[in-house]
Design an enzyme around this catalytic site. Structure first.
Site, mmCIF file in Angstrom:
data_model
loop_
_atom_site.group_PDB
_atom_site.id
_atom_site.type_symbol
_atom_site.label_atom_id
_atom_site.label_comp_id
_atom_site.label_asym_id
_atom_site.label_seq_id
_atom_site.Cartn_x
_atom_site.Cartn_y
_atom_site.Cartn_z
ATOM 1 C CE LYS A 47 -1.603 1.690 3.899
ATOM 2 N NZ LYS A 47 -1.709 3.106 4.297
ATOM 3 C CG ASN A 48 2.756 2.471 3.504
ATOM 4 O OD1 ASN A 48 1.642 2.984 3.474
ATOM 5 N ND2 ASN A 48 3.280 1.992 4.623
ATOM 6 N NE ARG A 68 1.610 12.610 7.047
ATOM 7 C CZ ARG A 68 1.563 13.907 7.288
ATOM 8 N NH1 ARG A 68 0.436 14.460 7.648
ATOM 9 N NH2 ARG A 68 2.636 14.662 7.160
ATOM 10 C CB CYS A 93 -3.674 6.483 11.584
ATOM 11 S SG CYS A 93 -4.275 5.056 10.677
ATOM 12 N NE ARG A 132 0.841 10.234 10.436
ATOM 13 C CZ ARG A 132 0.333 9.179 9.811
ATOM 14 N NH1 ARG A 132 1.132 8.257 9.323
ATOM 15 N NH2 ARG A 132 -0.962 9.049 9.662
ATOM 16 N N PRO A 133 3.530 16.497 10.627
ATOM 17 C CG PRO A 133 5.208 17.892 11.459
ATOM 18 C CD PRO A 133 4.518 16.595 11.724
ATOM 19 C CB VAL A 134 2.665 18.853 5.311
ATOM 20 C CG1 VAL A 134 1.699 17.679 5.381
ATOM 21 C CG2 VAL A 134 1.958 20.157 5.657
ATOM 22 C CE LYS A 174 10.226 15.564 11.594
ATOM 23 N NZ LYS A 174 9.336 15.554 12.779
ATOM 24 C CB VAL A 175 14.488 10.001 7.957
ATOM 25 C CG1 VAL A 175 13.955 9.082 6.858
ATOM 26 C CG2 VAL A 175 16.001 9.951 7.996
ATOM 27 C CB VAL A 210 8.519 7.814 4.041
ATOM 28 C CG1 VAL A 210 8.024 7.102 2.776
ATOM 29 C CG2 VAL A 210 9.463 6.897 4.815
ATOM 30 C CG ASP A 269 3.737 1.364 9.191
ATOM 31 O OD1 ASP A 269 3.408 2.179 10.073
ATOM 32 O OD2 ASP A 269 3.659 1.624 7.974
ATOM 33 C CB ILE A 277 8.670 6.633 13.829
ATOM 34 C CG1 ILE A 277 9.836 5.657 13.590
ATOM 35 C CG2 ILE A 277 8.263 7.344 12.540
ATOM 36 C CD1 ILE A 277 11.088 6.310 13.054
ATOM 37 N NE ARG A 328 -6.444 4.535 6.236
ATOM 38 C CZ ARG A 328 -5.322 4.846 6.894
ATOM 39 N NH1 ARG A 328 -5.210 4.592 8.173
ATOM 40 N NH2 ARG A 328 -4.315 5.419 6.263
#
Length: 430
Positions: free
Chosen positions: A22-23, A99, A123, A128-130, A169-170, A172, A314, A336, A406
């Site tokens: 999915k990701n 998201r 979720c 989890r800011p953009v 910071k990392v 994805v 995850d 994380i 999901r």
């Protein structure tokens, strides 16, 4: 709302075919916005999140055709054609559900020169800011403001331009957004401290097949030379490593043996490194891996989540469920997300002994879990409760399983085919 009912204590035996990730599929789908030709994705999972993104892409003007929708996803194809992008706004009603919808921002800005994307939902597992998406695009010349809950972005005259951006910071999602935007930018873009997850590499490989010039795949330094246009391509979605790890833990927790097919062991190296000392045995087989409990019992181990190639966040909830049934104690540390232990109280309802302190959870194994009504709070938490129910004595009912839908396709069917006493109770049957 649907529920899943499980009567535990039955070892799992048989084979389970893992779907496409999915990701990986979600960013790959948004890459279709970068070209006016057709992008064909194979090995596509059919999940609620995939449907949500299809609806979002449709309103951007993308033509979508799904073939082979029945059976295993290995034979499934999704054709996406963004011949004309008719709308550059991603509305709140669609983006709030997931998201990953924010991943249309980079492609729309790069190809159309503008985008208006709602701030995302998803979720409730912490902030989890953009901001990294925005700062990276601003480094490429974009003018961005937040207005009425939307990210409103415009590219400079002549389009985005190459730049070097160092992620503090990392991330994805931010890596994927900037990677896609950079393919059509003028000049060279260098992304430093980029995410190395297999899903990021899968996206980069697809973009290369579409004509992008990218080097450094699989490393934390990606170099992208912008091109004038991308073309269509055919790409197979990488196997879902989280689904692979989840079913591996299900086999171990129930004391059974599963052949997990259509996957690769190298995708879950960190999980294997943690699970082998815990008493889980992995044997490579054709097109997959055989998983069983090694010596009759599981043993507590310490685990810390980290960006790839570390232990995946995850799989943290599933690992906690496994540790609940192990001999001794183990410490799970989440680095994380700051709010990803919401499954702990639900596992405690089933007899687990878990002490949460800040970002760490001490799990003391019990002789057996007992079935109970529990409630899912997010995607991975929901499947951890299913795993606990499979290993528990008595009946477990998992509520709010829309989270589960999901990310896991036909989970109850796959488990039932391997001997689990599990069924979905439809809301209308209540």
């Amino acid at each position: 709302m649907d529920k899943i009912r499980i009567r535990g204590g039955k070892p799992l035996h048989g084979s389970i075919t893992v779907g496409g990730a999915k990701n990986a599929a979600l960013p790959l789908m948004t890459a279709a916005l970068l070209t006016d030709e057709t992008l064909t994705l194979t090995n596509l999972p059919i999940l609620a999140d995939i449907n949500t993104l299809c609806n979002l892409l449709l309103q951007h003007g993308v033509g979508i055709r799904l073939a082979g929708a029945g059976g295993e996803c290995a034979g499934r194809e999704l054709e996406l054609t963004a011949r004309d992008v008719t709308n550059t706004t991603a509305p709140y009603d669609l983006v709030r559900k997931m998201r990953a919808s924010v991943l249309v921002l980079g492609p729309l800005l790069a190809r159309c020169g503008e985008a208006k994307v709602s701030l995302p939902g998803g979720c409730a597992i912490g902030a989890r800011p953009v901001d990294l998406h925005i700062k990276g695009l601003e480094a490429m010349g974009a003018e961005i403001r937040i207005e009425g809950g939307y990210i409103v972005a415009k590219a400079p005259k002549g389009g985005l331009r190459g730049a070097e951006y160092v992620f503090p910071k990392v991330s994805v999602g931010a890596t994927e957004n900037l990677l896609m935007a950079a393919t059509l930018a003028r000049g060279t873009t260098v992304l430093v401290n980029a995410a190395r997850e297999p899903e990021v590499t899968d996206l980069a490989e697809c973009l290369v097949a579409m004509g992008a010039k990218i080097t450094g795949l699989g490393t934390d330094r990606l170099t992208i030379e912008g091109v004038d246009r991308l073309h269509g391509a055919r790409h197979m979605v990488v196997p879902d490593r989280i689904e692979t790890g989840t079913y591996a833990m299900a086999a171990a927790m129930t004391g059974g043996t599963l052949d997990i097919l259509n996957t690769r062991l190298d995708l879950i190296k960190a999980a294997v490194t943690a699970l082998v000392p815990a008493g889980v045995e992995f044997t490579p087989i054709d097109n997959g891996v055989r998983v069983s409990r090694a010596n009759g019992e599981l043993v507590g181990v310490d685990v810390m989540t980290e960006p790839f190639p570390g232990f995946p966040t995850d799989l943290q909830a599933q690992m906690m469920a496994l540790m609940c049934t192990a001999r001794g104690a183990g410490m799970i540390t989440e680095t994380i997300f700051e709010n990803r232990f919401m499954h702990a109280p639900e596992l405690t309802r089933m007899g687990a002994r878990i002490t949460v302190h800040g970002s760490s959870a001490l799990v003391r194994g019990v002789e057996r879990l007992t079935g109970a009504p529990v409630m899912a709070t997010d995607l991975r938490a929901s499947v951890s409760l299913v795993l606990a129910g499979l290993a528990a004595e008595g009946e477990t009912t998992v509520n709010r399983v829309y989270h589960l839908d999901r990310g896991y396709e036909r989970l109850e069917e796959k488990l039932a085919a391997c001997g689990a006493d599990i069924e979905r109770i439809r809301a209308e049957d209540d």
